[in-house]
Every structure is written in structure tokens, then in C-alpha cells.
Design a protein around this motif. Structure first.
Motif, short mmCIF file in Angstrom:
data_model
loop_
_atom_site.label_atom_id
_atom_site.label_comp_id
_atom_site.label_asym_id
_atom_site.label_seq_id
_atom_site.Cartn_x
_atom_site.Cartn_y
_atom_site.Cartn_z
N LEU A 1 39.00 45.66 53.51
CA LEU A 1 38.05 44.65 53.99
C LEU A 1 37.35 43.93 52.84
CD1 LEU A 1 36.51 46.53 57.06
CD2 LEU A 1 38.28 44.75 57.04
N ALA A 2 37.43 44.49 51.62
CA ALA A 2 36.84 43.82 50.45
C ALA A 2 37.53 42.49 50.16
CB ALA A 2 36.92 44.74 49.23
N TYR A 3 38.75 42.30 50.66
CA TYR A 3 39.44 41.02 50.46
C TYR A 3 38.57 39.85 50.94
CZ TYR A 3 44.13 42.70 49.21
OH TYR A 3 45.22 43.24 48.55
N PHE A 4 37.83 40.07 52.01
CA PHE A 4 37.13 38.96 52.64
C PHE A 4 35.81 38.63 51.96
CE2 PHE A 4 39.93 41.09 55.64
CZ PHE A 4 40.81 40.04 55.88
N LYS A 5 35.57 39.27 50.80
CA LYS A 5 34.45 38.90 49.93
C LYS A 5 34.93 37.98 48.80
CE LYS A 5 32.06 43.29 50.82
NZ LYS A 5 31.53 44.55 50.21
N LEU A 6 36.24 37.74 48.75
CA LEU A 6 36.80 36.85 47.73
C LEU A 6 36.54 35.40 48.11
CD1 LEU A 6 40.26 38.57 47.13
CD2 LEU A 6 38.27 38.65 45.62
N PRO A 7 36.56 34.48 47.13
CA PRO A 7 36.39 33.06 47.45
C PRO A 7 37.48 32.57 48.40
CG PRO A 7 36.17 33.44 45.08
CD PRO A 7 36.65 34.73 45.68
N GLN A 8 37.14 31.56 49.18
CA GLN A 8 38.10 31.03 50.15
C GLN A 8 39.36 30.52 49.47
OE1 GLN A 8 38.02 31.15 53.56
NE2 GLN A 8 40.13 30.42 53.29
N GLU A 9 39.21 29.95 48.27
CA GLU A 9 40.38 29.45 47.55
C GLU A 9 41.40 30.57 47.28
OE1 GLU A 9 36.84 26.91 46.19
OE2 GLU A 9 37.24 28.98 46.78
N THR A 10 40.89 31.75 46.96
CA THR A 10 41.77 32.89 46.71
C THR A 10 42.40 33.39 48.00
OG1 THR A 10 40.44 33.55 44.79
CG2 THR A 10 41.88 35.22 45.74
N HIS B 1 30.16 34.61 39.71
CA HIS B 1 31.26 34.15 38.86
C HIS B 1 32.44 33.68 39.72
CE1 HIS B 1 28.80 35.90 35.79
NE2 HIS B 1 28.97 37.12 36.27
N LYS B 2 32.13 33.04 40.83
CA LYS B 2 33.16 32.60 41.77
C LYS B 2 34.19 31.70 41.09
CE LYS B 2 33.79 29.50 45.70
NZ LYS B 2 33.13 28.64 46.70
N ASP B 3 33.73 30.74 40.30
CA ASP B 3 34.67 29.80 39.67
C ASP B 3 35.66 30.52 38.75
OD1 ASP B 3 33.46 27.73 40.98
OD2 ASP B 3 32.23 27.09 39.28
N LEU B 4 35.17 31.52 38.03
CA LEU B 4 36.06 32.28 37.15
C LEU B 4 37.07 33.09 37.97
CD1 LEU B 4 33.56 33.61 34.44
CD2 LEU B 4 35.38 31.91 34.12
N VAL B 5 36.64 33.63 39.10
CA VAL B 5 37.54 34.40 39.97
C VAL B 5 38.63 33.48 40.52
CG1 VAL B 5 37.72 35.69 42.14
CG2 VAL B 5 35.82 36.16 40.56
N VAL B 6 38.24 32.29 40.93
CA VAL B 6 39.23 31.33 41.45
C VAL B 6 40.24 30.97 40.37
CG1 VAL B 6 39.56 28.99 42.33
CG2 VAL B 6 37.69 30.41 43.21
N SER C 1 35.07 36.52 29.73
CA SER C 1 34.43 35.20 29.83
C SER C 1 32.95 35.31 30.16
CB SER C 1 35.15 34.35 30.88
OG SER C 1 36.51 34.16 30.56
N VAL C 2 32.61 36.27 31.01
CA VAL C 2 31.21 36.48 31.37
C VAL C 2 30.42 36.95 30.15
CG1 VAL C 2 29.64 37.89 32.75
CG2 VAL C 2 31.69 36.91 33.81
N ARG C 3 31.00 37.89 29.38
CA ARG C 3 30.31 38.40 28.18
C ARG C 3 30.10 37.28 27.16
NH1 ARG C 3 33.72 42.87 28.90
NH2 ARG C 3 35.19 42.03 27.38
N LYS C 4 31.11 36.45 26.96
CA LYS C 4 30.99 35.37 25.98
C LYS C 4 29.90 34.38 26.37
CE LYS C 4 35.79 35.49 24.37
NZ LYS C 4 37.10 34.80 24.37
N SER C 5 29.82 34.07 27.64
CA SER C 5 28.79 33.11 28.08
C SER C 5 27.40 33.70 27.96
CB SER C 5 29.05 32.69 29.53
OG SER C 5 28.95 33.80 30.41
N SER C 6 27.26 35.03 28.15
CA SER C 6 25.94 35.65 28.04
C SER C 6 25.51 35.81 26.58
CB SER C 6 25.93 37.01 28.73
OG SER C 6 26.85 37.90 28.10
N ASP C 7 26.48 35.83 25.64
CA ASP C 7 26.15 35.96 24.22
C ASP C 7 25.72 34.64 23.58
OD1 ASP C 7 26.77 38.61 24.36
OD2 ASP C 7 28.82 38.39 23.59
N LEU C 8 25.94 33.54 24.24
CA LEU C 8 25.58 32.24 23.67
C LEU C 8 24.06 32.07 23.67
CD1 LEU C 8 28.22 29.96 25.45
CD2 LEU C 8 28.23 30.72 23.06
#
Length: 318
Positions: free
Chosen positions: A193-202, A229-234, A257-264
Motif C-alpha cells: 500500500l506504500a505505492y500509493f504514497k508515490l507521486p502520481q507521475e510515478t 522531495h517529490k520532484d527528485l522522486v519523479v 541530491s538532498v544532502r548536496k542541496s542542504s550543504d549549500l
């Protein structure tokens, strides 16, 4: 028996002449052969066409059977269906008849055995062995899932769709009941059922290819989407769908990608220019919980303050 007696010369001429007429075939095959090519000369009988009837089994016309509305399988592998058809022909029919339930219009609805039913179409057999059962919608929905699980396994996403449909339609009351009815653990059902927490595009990509993401990584992807981080998941799941990343690499790429953006370092505040009567009065900047006003040369800060105060209520007297 007539053929054997004729071979031994134990039949008279009239009996021998009629002994070569074959009996009516059990499956009622169409005139073309196994692969649909036009046959040359007399049609050879298909293997297993003279099957004895099984106890409790009804012989139905294949075109009187409708697919199940509860069918969880999204993709029917053509190669696997052909292999199944070959096996059914070589075996002389079904070891396991399909299960149907009668419809009000006189037709029958598949409950279990759509792959076997489709294989009969490949064989061009017009009859199929079936168990006819009076079943409720709930039982039909659950059996459609469990029958598929016992044959060619469903993908994780197909299984998830079937579980969601059973829950949404109230065919089963809750996940605990679902677990008991389909014989799967609560943990397995939760992962599906965790599938249905994914973005609609996925989810749209999964409709096209139910196998490209399994439950091993879906929880991580769903958690990352839920954390903003929906856009990154898509992006990552599209790369998996295109065959450019593995599932494991996709999850690692998102986390990196999340770590790199938080280090900026935080971006410098962008000033907002304030004007009154066509004249620039100040540059406004927001820094955390602070707002600063920088007045250009020739502008009296007190004048700006008075203009601001006009937009607020005066302090109440104690």
C-alpha cells in the motif's frame, strides 16, 4: 474399439466402413489448427480432445465467459501464455478447471483462471472446463487475487492495486481482514500500500510497467516524496523506467541530491524596493526573523517610518 476389431477382421464390411468416423471432439475446436495456419488435407485431431468429464465440472462455451472486474493482473505475458497453451494441449486439457460465477444475463463471469481461458483462445478451443459457483462480490474479488497468486505470480504493484481495490470497495473491512483472506502478512500488505504514497507521475509509469519498482525500495521512495522531495522522486523513477538507473541507485541518487542541496549556503536575501508617489524610499530585506530597511541617499528614514506607522493601529493604552 471398432478400429481394433476392424484391424483384426472381426467386423463386417459395412461396420468397417463407418469405423473411421471420429467422435465429436470434447473441446469443439475451430477449423484452423493450433497456430491458426490453414491446414492442408484432413485436419489432424488435437491431442487430448477426447477427455472424459470430471466430476462437478461444467463444459462452457469460451465466448460465454467474461473477464473478472476484479482481475488484478495488468499485463499478460504473451510468451508465458503460449507456453501455457502448449502445456494444456500436451496435457489434453486442464488439470485445474477455471472458476466462474453465473451472471443475470445468462453469461458467466471469471473468478479464477483468466490465463487458462486466454490459452484456450490461443488453442482455438471453443469449450472450456469450469467449476460454476454462486459467489458473493467479496468472495469473487478475494478469489481473483488468490487464484493469480497461485498461478504466475503478480508483480508487487499489481498485488498493491488488488489490495487497494478490495479495501476501497469495502469487499474486505480492513487490512487485518485482508491479511487473513489473502494469506499475506500485515507487513507485506503495508509495503504494497506504500505505492500509493508515490507521486502520481510515478504511478502512471507503474501502470505501463508494473514490475519496474518493487516493494524493496518503494517505502524509501514514498518517504522521500513525503519529505518534500517529490520532484527528485519523479526524476529518479523516470530514470529507472528508462533503464538508466537501478532502483537502488535511484534511491541513493535522491538522497545524495538532498544532502548536496542542504550543504549549500543560504541564498542572500533579495531586496524589495519600496516606492511612494513614484519615489524610491527604501530597500526592504528579510533576514530570518528580521526585516531591515535601507534608505537611499536623500531619503529621511523618519519619513519612511511615519509612512509605515500609518498602516498599523496605534498602540493600546494600558
Amino acid at each position: 474399439m471398432s478400429d481394433i476389431l476392424a484391424e483384426r477382421g472381426l467386423l463386417d464390411d459395412s461396420q468397417a466402413q463407418t469405423s473411421g468416423v471420429p467422435a465429436e471432439t470434447f473441446h469443439g475446436e475451430k477449423s484452423t489448427n493450433f497456430h491458426g495456419e490453414k491446414s492442408v488435407g484432413p485436419a489432424a485431431p488435437l491431442e487430448g480432445q477426447y477427455l472424459p468429464a470430471k466430476e462437478g465440472v461444467t463444459l462452457l462455451d469460451t465466448d460465454m465467459v467474461d473477464p473478472s472486474p476484479y482481475q488484478p493482473r495488468k499485463i499478460f505475458n504473451e510468451v508465458a501464455l503460449q507456453l501455457l497453451a502448449d502445456a494444456i494441449q500436451a496435457n489434453g486439457g486442464l488439470n485445474n478447471p477455471i472458476v466462474v460465477r453465473p451472471k443475470a444475463n445468462g453469461r458467466f463471469e471469471l473468478v479464477g483462471g483468466e490465463r487458462r481461458w486466454r490459452a484456450h483462445d490461443i488453442l482455438q478451443w471453443t469449450k472450456i472446463e469450469a467449476y460454476v459457483r454462486d459467489l458473493s462480490d467479496e468472495d469473487a474479488a478475494v478469489l481473483a487475487v488468490t487464484d493469480n497468486e497461485s498461478q504466475e505470480p503478480l508483480t508487487d504493484f499489481e498485488r498493491a492495486l488488488s489490495y487497494k481495490k478490495l479495501l476501497d470497495s469495502k469487499a474486505v473491512k480492513n487490512q487485518m481482514t485482508l491479511s487473513r483472506r489473502v494469506g499475506r502478512s500485515m507487513a507485506t500488505i503495508s509495503r504494497c500500500l506504500a505505492y500509493f504514497k508515490l507521486p502520481q507521475e510515478t504511478l502512471t509509469l507503474l501502470e505501463d510497467d508494473p514490475a519496474f519498482i518493487g516493494t524493496k525500495h518503494v517505502a524509501d521512495l514514498a518517504a522521500l516524496a513525503d519529505e518534500g522531495h517529490k520532484d527528485l522522486v519523479v526524476q529518479a523513477t523516470q530514470l529507472v523506467f528508462d533503464g538508466k538507473l537501478s532502483q537502488e541507485a535511484a534511491v541513493a541518487w535522491i538522497k545524495s541530491s538532498v544532502r548536496k542541496s542542504s550543504d549549500l549556503p543560504p541564498a542572500p536575501p533579495v531586496p524589495v524596493k519600496l516606492f511612494a508617489k513614484g519615489r524610491e524610499l527604501a530597500d526592504l530585506k528579510v533576514r530570518g526573523q528580521k526585516i531591515t530597511l535601507d534608505c537611499p541617499k536623500g531619503v529621511n528614514p523618519e519619513e519612511v517610518l511615519e509612512l509605515i506607522k500609518k498602516h498599523f493601529d496605534p498602540p493600546s493604552e494600558a
